[in-house]
Design a protein around this motif. Sequence first.
Motif, PDB file in Angstrom:
ATOM      1  N   HIS A 362       0.843  -1.200   0.000  1.00 35.07           N
ATOM      2  CA  HIS A 362       0.000   0.000   0.000  1.00 35.07           C
ATOM      3  C   HIS A 362       0.871   1.239   0.000  1.00 35.07           C
ATOM      4  O   HIS A 362       1.975   1.235   0.541  1.00 35.07           O
ATOM      5  CB  HIS A 362      -0.883   0.032   1.256  1.00 35.07           C
ATOM      6  CG  HIS A 362      -1.806  -1.137   1.355  1.00 35.07           C
ATOM      7  ND1 HIS A 362      -3.089  -1.103   0.878  1.00 35.07           N
ATOM      8  CD2 HIS A 362      -1.614  -2.383   1.857  1.00 35.07           C
ATOM      9  CE1 HIS A 362      -3.665  -2.286   1.096  1.00 35.07           C
ATOM     10  NE2 HIS A 362      -2.777  -3.083   1.689  1.00 35.07           N
ATOM     11  N   ILE A 364       0.800   4.787   1.623  1.00 35.37           N
ATOM     12  CA  ILE A 364       0.043   5.458   2.685  1.00 35.37           C
ATOM     13  C   ILE A 364       0.315   6.956   2.632  1.00 35.37           C
ATOM     14  O   ILE A 364       1.450   7.408   2.811  1.00 35.37           O
ATOM     15  CB  ILE A 364       0.414   4.880   4.074  1.00 35.37           C
ATOM     16  CG1 ILE A 364      -0.083   3.440   4.160  1.00 35.37           C
ATOM     17  CG2 ILE A 364      -0.275   5.670   5.187  1.00 35.37           C
ATOM     18  CD1 ILE A 364       0.914   2.410   3.906  1.00 35.37           C
ATOM     19  N   GLU A 365      -0.759   7.694   2.339  1.00 32.62           N
ATOM     20  CA  GLU A 365      -0.655   9.148   2.283  1.00 32.62           C
ATOM     21  C   GLU A 365      -1.497   9.740   3.413  1.00 32.62           C
ATOM     22  O   GLU A 365      -2.108   9.004   4.188  1.00 32.62           O
ATOM     23  CB  GLU A 365      -1.134   9.651   0.922  1.00 32.62           C
ATOM     24  CG  GLU A 365      -0.434   8.919  -0.227  1.00 32.62           C
ATOM     25  CD  GLU A 365       0.022   9.832  -1.325  1.00 32.62           C
ATOM     26  OE1 GLU A 365       0.470  10.947  -1.021  1.00 32.62           O
ATOM     27  OE2 GLU A 365      -0.084   9.425  -2.500  1.00 32.62           O
ATOM     28  N   GLU A 367      -4.418  11.035   3.811  1.00 31.64           N
ATOM     29  CA  GLU A 367      -5.831  10.725   4.032  1.00 31.64           C
ATOM     30  C   GLU A 367      -6.036   9.340   4.636  1.00 31.64           C
ATOM     31  O   GLU A 367      -7.043   9.093   5.281  1.00 31.64           O
ATOM     32  CB  GLU A 367      -6.649  10.885   2.734  1.00 31.64           C
ATOM     33  CG  GLU A 367      -6.178  10.047   1.573  1.00 31.64           C
ATOM     34  CD  GLU A 367      -5.134  10.770   0.723  1.00 31.64           C
ATOM     35  OE1 GLU A 367      -4.454  11.675   1.265  1.00 31.64           O
ATOM     36  OE2 GLU A 367      -4.993  10.417  -0.459  1.00 31.64           O
ATOM     37  N   SER A 368      -5.043   8.433   4.413  1.00 32.97           N
ATOM     38  CA  SER A 368      -5.231   7.084   4.936  1.00 32.97           C
ATOM     39  C   SER A 368      -4.297   6.763   6.107  1.00 32.97           C
ATOM     40  O   SER A 368      -4.357   5.673   6.673  1.00 32.97           O
ATOM     41  CB  SER A 368      -5.003   6.068   3.804  1.00 32.97           C
ATOM     42  OG  SER A 368      -3.720   6.263   3.245  1.00 32.97           O
ATOM     43  N   ALA A 371      -5.954   5.847   9.747  1.00 41.20           N
ATOM     44  CA  ALA A 371      -6.689   4.584   9.740  1.00 41.20           C
ATOM     45  C   ALA A 371      -5.739   3.412   9.554  1.00 41.20           C
ATOM     46  O   ALA A 371      -5.856   2.374  10.219  1.00 41.20           O
ATOM     47  CB  ALA A 371      -7.737   4.613   8.619  1.00 41.20           C
ATOM     48  N   PHE A 372      -4.717   3.589   8.666  1.00 34.20           N
ATOM     49  CA  PHE A 372      -3.797   2.496   8.380  1.00 34.20           C
ATOM     50  C   PHE A 372      -2.967   2.145   9.608  1.00 34.20           C
ATOM     51  O   PHE A 372      -2.777   0.969   9.941  1.00 34.20           O
ATOM     52  CB  PHE A 372      -2.879   2.869   7.211  1.00 34.20           C
ATOM     53  CG  PHE A 372      -2.073   1.714   6.683  1.00 34.20           C
ATOM     54  CD1 PHE A 372      -2.588   0.884   5.698  1.00 34.20           C
ATOM     55  CD2 PHE A 372      -0.802   1.439   7.184  1.00 34.20           C
ATOM     56  CE1 PHE A 372      -1.857  -0.188   5.212  1.00 34.20           C
ATOM     57  CE2 PHE A 372      -0.062   0.366   6.712  1.00 34.20           C
ATOM     58  CZ  PHE A 372      -0.595  -0.442   5.722  1.00 34.20           C
ATOM     59  N   GLU A 375      -4.970   0.358  12.223  1.00 31.59           N
ATOM     60  CA  GLU A 375      -5.295  -1.024  11.874  1.00 31.59           C
ATOM     61  C   GLU A 375      -4.065  -1.932  11.936  1.00 31.59           C
ATOM     62  O   GLU A 375      -4.141  -3.049  12.431  1.00 31.59           O
ATOM     63  CB  GLU A 375      -5.906  -1.055  10.463  1.00 31.59           C
ATOM     64  CG  GLU A 375      -6.408  -2.439  10.067  1.00 31.59           C
ATOM     65  CD  GLU A 375      -7.012  -2.442   8.664  1.00 31.59           C
ATOM     66  OE1 GLU A 375      -7.310  -1.346   8.134  1.00 31.59           O
ATOM     67  OE2 GLU A 375      -7.172  -3.540   8.103  1.00 31.59           O
TER      68      GLU A 375
END
Lengths: 565, 123
Positions: A362, A364-365, A367-368, A371-372, A375
Amino acid sequence: MSAPNASGWKPGTLVSGGAGETLTSTGNRALMLEEPLIFEIGSTETTGVDFSPLPFRGGDGGGACSEIGDIPHPNPSPEGEGLANRLGGFARDAEFGLPGLSEPEAVRHYTRLSRQNYAIDLGLFPLGSCTMKHNPRLNEKVARMPGFADVHPLQPVDTVRGALEVINELAFWLIDLTGMHGVAMTPKAGAHGELCGILCIRAALEARGDAREVILVPESAHGTNPATAAFAGYRVEDIPATAEGRVDLEALEARLGPDVAAVMITNPNTCGLFERDMKAISDAVHAAGGFVYCDGANFNAIVGKVRPGDLGIDAMHINLHKTFSTPHGGGGPGSGPVVLSEALSPYGPLPYTARTKDGVVHLIEEESAEAFSNEHFGGKLASFGRMSAFHGQMGMFTRALTYILSHGADGLRQVAEDAVLNANYILRSLDDVLDAPFGASGPCMHEALFSDKGFAEGFSTLDLAKALIDEGFHPMTMYFPLVVHGAMLVEPTETESKQGLDQFIAALRTVAERARNGDETLKTAPHHAPRRRLDETLAARKPILAYEGSGAPPGKPQLSEQGGS
Amino acid sequence: MPRYFTDEHEWIDVEGDTATVGITDYAQGQLGDIVFVELPRVGSEVARGKDAAVVESVKAASDVYAPITGEVTEANGALEDDPALVNSSPEDQGWFFKLTIANKSELDGLMDAAAYKSFCDSL
């Protein structure tokens, strides 16, 4: 049999009336061509492109141009709207002297200029601490594969999974090779990486409510180290060196305290020596609540042999354009990923790549990110922010990973061994004619350091370096590190053959002997270069940086180009 | 007018409560041709042993440290146009800045001309 060299000629001999002094009508010397500036050749009347004629003014639907007779113009203009020229309101009022060259003239101009370059593809580039090594052509082949060369950073992520795999694979190699916990791939070069590491340290300290003020840097550090610390808002203080050229551990321990945020240490250092006390230094800094930054510019000397993570280092940049053979200098761009310890990893910059359990990598920027990390990392990461618009120097990642995979772990270890072997061969082949101030400290690492001690009165390192140009070599790093008088820092890298090194050593021995014997011709070297000794003082004080011809007249600004209302 | 020297190769002339600072002839000789001098702002505070100015030669850029603590009262504007003054007249026209003396006892740790000469001979 005639005696060899009956004339007694040697490099640097001033030739009077010989070929070197004979003026040619063109100024060219054999096939080494003098090349004027592009503004000084051709004329503005010349062009390498033919434009099609202007659409005929006032044609009747199928208008024709006078020059081409009866053939209908492909783009006829409606009646009454023909063009006087193609520039509309952008036409300039006066001539502004754009160079005008035909295609062959333009090609020759740049090819001739390129012959005046010196490049790693032409010969040895012994700049110390720069690691000017061969750039394997396999790297270039892979980087030019359309799947890598044609991707764009704004493409949908699903269309560039392969590129993300490359970033992630390289990231894990860098982590493995350094024994660290995480890596920030986005920094664009060494100094950018330093800034990234220091900003991680600042973020970590501020997160624990203990922002500190001082960063300690040894006298022999790369110049970018204190610059980075100052740029990140810290006060810089020197750490003294011992007589054998290493960090003075006692002095460092005495200075450590609650105001010291970090130390920045180059290991191997710029005297070409391994910092044997590195673990003790790290332990002392950690005990005082600070962090350890390592300048990894010289990692090529220890890759595969030592893992900086085992030495207690918290952050280290890796110059892919040094250790991992991506192009360097004018051939760049650079790339400076930063490996991070467990303590600093949560503060690394966005974006980053990560592989999840399902095998997907993934990106990961912002916006995520939250959440990333909730998790997959069981909590919030505390990234200090973003250092670059996109994901890093993709073209360098493909080259560096190619280099790593084509060498393998054993090959990389041999890189370090050969780099050190070559540097020691230089050191010990020259230490009878050049003073090696730390020669007694044991073997050097990837670079050999000499001083100007023993030169005849009035002769300097600069004279020797200029004479080396006559011998056909790019000079070594001069007057750095500052801790050695008239320093000459030579880094041959592992990609030079023994024959190549022998030729360089022979040349350096010759010019060193001339400096010791006070050969006056040394002071006016180079004699065989396209330009003789330049006036560096004048060049620094009164540089002429632009063509001083007539300037371009300004056009008439459009409304949209004007400021204000 | 007593003149003192530091082991970082600055000289300082003391005149009442003010002093003039420059770099020594030995220092300019080591640096080579000076191409640029960055001077402290008038009114800025400098502290003993901390950077006060920068001198750049064809070889290197080096910090010039304040021999004592004080407030800068004047900087030698002539060096901006002609940094070569530091080479040609290091201990006179090539002075760097003048400052007030905050604490006279700081002068005690400095060298006199004879001590500085033997210090340079030992290098």
